[in-house]
Scaffold this motif. Structure first.
Motif, PDB file in Angstrom:
ATOM      1  N   HIS A 249       0.815  -1.198   0.072  1.00 52.33           N
ATOM      2  CA  HIS A 249      -0.070   0.125  -0.097  1.00 52.33           C
ATOM      3  C   HIS A 249       0.868   1.232   0.373  1.00 52.33           C
ATOM      4  CE1 HIS A 249      -3.303  -2.697   0.695  1.00 52.33           C
ATOM      5  NE2 HIS A 249      -2.719  -2.994   1.798  1.00 52.33           N
ATOM      6  N   GLU A 250       1.919   1.285  -0.858  1.00 54.98           N
ATOM      7  CA  GLU A 250       2.867   2.382  -0.897  1.00 54.98           C
ATOM      8  C   GLU A 250       1.877   3.686  -1.545  1.00 54.98           C
ATOM      9  OE1 GLU A 250       6.994   0.638  -1.805  1.00 54.98           O
ATOM     10  OE2 GLU A 250       5.858   0.104  -3.108  1.00 54.98           O
ATOM     11  N   MET A 251       2.634   4.846  -1.161  1.00 54.44           N
ATOM     12  CA  MET A 251       1.914   5.945  -1.730  1.00 54.44           C
ATOM     13  C   MET A 251       2.839   6.405  -2.726  1.00 54.44           C
ATOM     14  SD  MET A 251       0.789   9.442   0.345  1.00 54.44           S
ATOM     15  CE  MET A 251      -0.256  10.902  -0.162  1.00 54.44           C
ATOM     16  N   PHE A 252       2.230   6.869  -3.937  1.00 54.46           N
ATOM     17  CA  PHE A 252       3.028   7.318  -5.195  1.00 54.46           C
ATOM     18  C   PHE A 252       2.532   8.793  -5.421  1.00 54.46           C
ATOM     19  CE2 PHE A 252       3.303   2.801  -5.480  1.00 54.46           C
ATOM     20  CZ  PHE A 252       4.579   2.444  -6.290  1.00 54.46           C
ATOM     21  N   ALA A 253       3.599   9.414  -5.776  1.00 53.38           N
ATOM     22  CA  ALA A 253       3.230  11.038  -6.190  1.00 53.38           C
ATOM     23  C   ALA A 253       4.291  11.473  -7.315  1.00 53.38           C
ATOM     24  CB  ALA A 253       3.565  11.774  -4.668  1.00 53.38           C
ATOM     25  N   SER A 254       3.619  11.869  -8.340  1.00 48.27           N
ATOM     26  CA  SER A 254       4.602  12.247  -9.603  1.00 48.27           C
ATOM     27  C   SER A 254       4.465  13.725  -9.384  1.00 48.27           C
ATOM     28  CB  SER A 254       3.846  11.792 -10.862  1.00 48.27           C
ATOM     29  OG  SER A 254       4.010  10.354 -11.029  1.00 48.27           O
ATOM     30  N   ASP A 255       5.701  14.304  -9.565  1.00 45.20           N
ATOM     31  CA  ASP A 255       5.869  15.689  -9.118  1.00 45.20           C
ATOM     32  C   ASP A 255       6.375  16.258 -10.679  1.00 45.20           C
ATOM     33  OD1 ASP A 255       5.997  17.704  -7.486  1.00 45.20           O
ATOM     34  OD2 ASP A 255       7.972  17.454  -6.686  1.00 45.20           O
ATOM     35  N   VAL A 256       5.565  17.381 -10.962  1.00 47.01           N
ATOM     36  CA  VAL A 256       6.051  18.291 -12.024  1.00 47.01           C
ATOM     37  C   VAL A 256       7.268  18.765 -11.998  1.00 47.01           C
ATOM     38  CG1 VAL A 256       5.196  19.485 -13.879  1.00 47.01           C
ATOM     39  CG2 VAL A 256       3.567  18.124 -12.731  1.00 47.01           C
ATOM     40  N   ASN A 265       7.911   9.603  -7.094  1.00 46.50           N
ATOM     41  CA  ASN A 265       8.249   9.371  -5.859  1.00 46.50           C
ATOM     42  C   ASN A 265       7.306   8.272  -4.962  1.00 46.50           C
ATOM     43  OD1 ASN A 265      10.466  11.837  -5.513  1.00 46.50           O
ATOM     44  ND2 ASN A 265       8.605  12.772  -6.310  1.00 46.50           N
ATOM     45  N   ILE A 266       8.029   7.732  -4.246  1.00 49.51           N
ATOM     46  CA  ILE A 266       7.268   6.831  -3.159  1.00 49.51           C
ATOM     47  C   ILE A 266       7.231   7.644  -2.051  1.00 49.51           C
ATOM     48  CG2 ILE A 266       7.012   5.070  -1.678  1.00 49.51           C
ATOM     49  CD1 ILE A 266       7.876   3.229  -4.149  1.00 49.51           C
ATOM     50  N   ILE A 267       6.246   8.088  -1.536  1.00 47.04           N
ATOM     51  CA  ILE A 267       5.971   9.135  -0.328  1.00 47.04           C
ATOM     52  C   ILE A 267       6.190   8.221   0.927  1.00 47.04           C
ATOM     53  CG2 ILE A 267       4.844  10.863   0.769  1.00 47.04           C
ATOM     54  CD1 ILE A 267       6.074  11.718  -1.889  1.00 47.04           C
ATOM     55  N   THR A 268       7.185   8.667   2.077  1.00 50.19           N
ATOM     56  CA  THR A 268       6.836   8.212   3.218  1.00 50.19           C
ATOM     57  C   THR A 268       6.873   9.548   4.469  1.00 50.19           C
ATOM     58  OG1 THR A 268       9.301   8.582   3.399  1.00 50.19           O
ATOM     59  CG2 THR A 268       8.331   6.315   2.751  1.00 50.19           C
ATOM     60  N   LYS A 269       6.400   9.032   5.421  1.00 56.86           N
ATOM     61  CA  LYS A 269       6.112   9.887   6.627  1.00 56.86           C
ATOM     62  C   LYS A 269       7.354  10.768   6.837  1.00 56.86           C
ATOM     63  CE  LYS A 269       5.518   8.397  10.797  1.00 56.86           C
ATOM     64  NZ  LYS A 269       4.716   7.725  11.854  1.00 56.86           N
ATOM     65  N   GLY A 270       7.432  12.074   6.660  1.00 52.60           N
ATOM     66  CA  GLY A 270       8.383  13.040   7.090  1.00 52.60           C
ATOM     67  C   GLY A 270       9.278  13.214   6.270  1.00 52.60           C
ATOM     68  N   ASP A 308      15.401  10.319  -2.564  1.00 53.47           N
ATOM     69  CA  ASP A 308      15.678  10.214  -4.155  1.00 53.47           C
ATOM     70  C   ASP A 308      14.319   9.819  -4.582  1.00 53.47           C
ATOM     71  OD1 ASP A 308      18.159  11.041  -3.875  1.00 53.47           O
ATOM     72  OD2 ASP A 308      18.775   8.722  -3.901  1.00 53.47           O
ATOM     73  N   PRO A 309      13.939  10.329  -5.770  1.00 57.02           N
ATOM     74  CA  PRO A 309      12.785   9.882  -6.583  1.00 57.02           C
ATOM     75  C   PRO A 309      13.210   8.363  -7.164  1.00 57.02           C
ATOM     76  CG  PRO A 309      14.077  11.270  -8.073  1.00 57.02           C
ATOM     77  CD  PRO A 309      14.816  11.425  -6.578  1.00 57.02           C
ATOM     78  N   ILE A 310      12.032   7.338  -7.286  1.00 56.68           N
ATOM     79  CA  ILE A 310      12.200   6.340  -7.869  1.00 56.68           C
ATOM     80  C   ILE A 310      12.360   6.164  -9.371  1.00 56.68           C
ATOM     81  CG2 ILE A 310      10.841   5.162  -5.885  1.00 56.68           C
ATOM     82  CD1 ILE A 310       8.484   4.931  -8.313  1.00 56.68           C
ATOM     83  N   LEU A 311      12.317   7.359  -9.746  1.00 61.47           N
ATOM     84  CA  LEU A 311      12.150   7.141 -11.393  1.00 61.47           C
ATOM     85  C   LEU A 311      12.357   8.905 -11.939  1.00 61.47           C
ATOM     86  CD1 LEU A 311      11.825   4.930 -13.610  1.00 61.47           C
ATOM     87  CD2 LEU A 311       9.442   5.722 -13.723  1.00 61.47           C
ATOM     88  N   VAL A 312      12.981   9.159 -12.792  1.00 60.35           N
ATOM     89  CA  VAL A 312      13.223  10.541 -13.520  1.00 60.35           C
ATOM     90  C   VAL A 312      13.068  10.141 -14.803  1.00 60.35           C
ATOM     91  CG1 VAL A 312      14.417  11.499 -11.591  1.00 60.35           C
ATOM     92  CG2 VAL A 312      15.673  10.692 -13.465  1.00 60.35           C
ATOM     93  N   TYR A 313      12.679  11.055 -15.844  1.00 59.12           N
ATOM     94  CA  TYR A 313      13.033  11.131 -17.089  1.00 59.12           C
ATOM     95  C   TYR A 313      13.114  12.747 -17.479  1.00 59.12           C
ATOM     96  CZ  TYR A 313       7.984  12.210 -17.958  1.00 59.12           C
ATOM     97  OH  TYR A 313       6.656  12.922 -17.787  1.00 59.12           O
ATOM     98  N   LYS A 314      13.904  12.773 -18.666  1.00 60.64           N
ATOM     99  CA  LYS A 314      14.250  14.125 -19.202  1.00 60.64           C
ATOM    100  C   LYS A 314      13.193  15.050 -19.694  1.00 60.64           C
ATOM    101  CE  LYS A 314      19.119  12.977 -19.995  1.00 60.64           C
ATOM    102  NZ  LYS A 314      20.062  12.648 -21.129  1.00 60.64           N
ATOM    103  N   ASN A 315      13.262  16.235 -19.488  1.00 59.59           N
ATOM    104  CA  ASN A 315      12.002  17.194 -19.877  1.00 59.59           C
ATOM    105  C   ASN A 315      12.681  17.760 -21.337  1.00 59.59           C
ATOM    106  OD1 ASN A 315      10.484  19.655 -20.345  1.00 59.59           O
ATOM    107  ND2 ASN A 315       9.955  19.383 -18.458  1.00 59.59           N
ATOM    108  N   PHE A 316      11.835  17.879 -22.276  1.00 63.71           N
ATOM    109  CA  PHE A 316      12.157  18.598 -23.682  1.00 63.71           C
ATOM    110  C   PHE A 316      12.702  20.092 -23.325  1.00 63.71           C
ATOM    111  CE2 PHE A 316       9.717  15.225 -25.614  1.00 63.71           C
ATOM    112  CZ  PHE A 316      10.586  14.612 -26.294  1.00 63.71           C
TER     113      PHE A 316
END
Length: 421
Positions: A249-256, A265-270, A308-316
């Motif tokens: 039941h992990e919490m995922f957040a994609s940050d623009v 990101n996988i969000i953890t308390k604090g 750290d994020p779990i995943l990143v990709y390059k922005n045009f």
């Protein structure tokens, strides 16, 4: 009329399976939220950014003739062109069938107490549906829980969801503009300022307190300098927050991102997710955002390491000639736990809003966690033919893609489609 859009590409994984999109509702301006109406009817709620929450009948049986809730009279005046304000979050109480309560995040006009040069005030409010009709909300039942003053019109986030713990989670962007600087932004940036709600994920207990309570294990206790509602921080605009309904039941957040990196990101308390010390894995300099410094702090002001994020990709925008660039604005989704597409089981499905600002060129992606716990991403659907605004998940774990045909508040180009084999 139902339409079927079959633009599936083969998944680059062992259990390859083509996917497509089947239109289940259309005619919106910009659909931002899809959640199940948890009354046992199989119906879905679809929020349109411009202020109306609709009811979609079971099995794509068309929209109900009467809106679930019309909030247009309560919204700040939206731009005719691009806008990030409006109805941005909807969540039903875990005991909705018993107490009839649900929650909405929407952009209201600037309140009198806000600085005169701020843009608007975000409202997080509780409403109830009528006693004899779960598909009809009572506008007069509004109970205002929180108000968050926003200096600019963008970077609002506004996503709402209940966690497995029964608490309400609230995503809040850094306030807007670029670089987390300017009017209404702290010297260190709002994302790193624990005295502000901006650039955070908040967590509150709506079943206690007046108007709400603070969960006892929130990372920052009441009475300190930090806002006690804060659950995690260091975020820019987490446009897409979800809990995995399976696994742990992990919490995922994609940050623009700003100009260089989009991240998941996988969000953890604090947890401190780095903005604006970092963008993705790179250090970040708000005075020169396209030229990352070679070194930067590894910890936040509280001394805790950045996560750290779990995943990143390059922005045009920075990597415009780089074949590894994949888009310009991440749209968060869900870990797939449905049954229709077995090849996606346990994988995180998300998107990029569009590979180009001026044309509707959204892409669906899928991320997988390997045996080494590292994440990789593949293209799931390379040509959506629209801007991908958001995702939704029904009670069976099947996913929906919410799109619009333009980057303005032009009506009737918004569409909701179901992800199908």
């Amino acid at each position: 009329m139902r339409k079927i859009l079959l633009l599936g590409l083969m998944l680059s994984c062992a259990a390859a399976q083509a996917v497509g999109l089947k239109t289940v509702a259309e005619g919106f301006t910009s659909p931002t939220v899809l959640v199940p109406l948890t009354d046992g009817s199989g119906r879905l709620l679809i929020a349109d950014q411009v202020g109306i929450i609709h009811v979609l009948n079971k099995d794509g049986g068309g929209l109900s003739g009467q809106p679930f809730l019309d909030l247009r009279s309560k919204l700040a005046k939206l731009n005719d062109g691009f806008d990030e304000r409006g109805v941005l979050g909807v969540a039903l109480h875990p005991k909705f069938k018993e107490n009839r309560k649900f929650y909405v995040y929407y952009s209201a006009p600037r309140r009198a107490e806000a600085p005169s040069n701020f843009d608007h005030t975000s409202h997080i409010s509780e409403f109830k549906v009528r006693e004899n009709n779960f598909a009809q909300a009572d506008l007069t039942s509004e109970r205002l829980l929180m108000q968050i003053d926003k200096p600019q019109f963008n970077h609002n986030c506004g996503r709402l969801l209940f966690g497995p713990d029964g608490f309400l989670y609230i995503g809040v962007g850094d306030g807007g503009q670029g670089n987390d600087t300017g009017i209404g932004h702290s010297p260190q940036g709002n994302g790193q300022d624990l005295t502000k709600h901006l650039g955070k994920i908040l967590r509150i207990d709506i079943d206690k307190g007046n108007p709400y309570g603070i969960p006892g294990d929130n990372p920052f206790p009441s009475g300190g300098e930090a806002q006690p509602e804060i659950f995690a921080y260091g975020l820019r605009n987490p446009w897409g927050i979800s809990f995995d309904r399976g696994g742990s039941h992990e919490m995922f957040a994609s940050d623009v991102g700003q100009d260089s990196w989009e991240e998941v990101n996988i969000i953890t308390k604090g947890g401190n997710y780095g903005w604006r010390i970092r963008e993705g894995f790179d250090c970040f300099d708000p005075k020169s955002p396209l030229k990352p410094p070679s070194d930067c702090p590894k910890v936040g002001a509280d001394g805790k390491p950045l996560i750290d994020p779990i995943l990143v990709y390059k922005n045009f925008k920075r990597f415009n000639n780089d074949p590894e660039a994949k888009g310009i604005s991440v749209t968060g989704g869900y870990v797939y736990r449905g049954k229709a597409i077995p090849a996606l089981a346990g994988k995180y499905v998300f998107a990029d809003w569009s590979r180009a600002w001026v044309s509707p060129d959204g892409v669906l992606y899928v991320a997988s966690r390997g045996a080494d716990r590292k994440w990789t991403m593949d293209t799931l659907l390379g040509k959506v033919g629209a801007y991908v605004v958001a995702f939704g998940e029904d009670e069976e774990g099947e996913l929906y893609v919410l799109t619009t045909g333009n980057n303005s508040m032009k009506p009737r180009t918004g569409r909701v489609s179901k992800l199908i084999p």
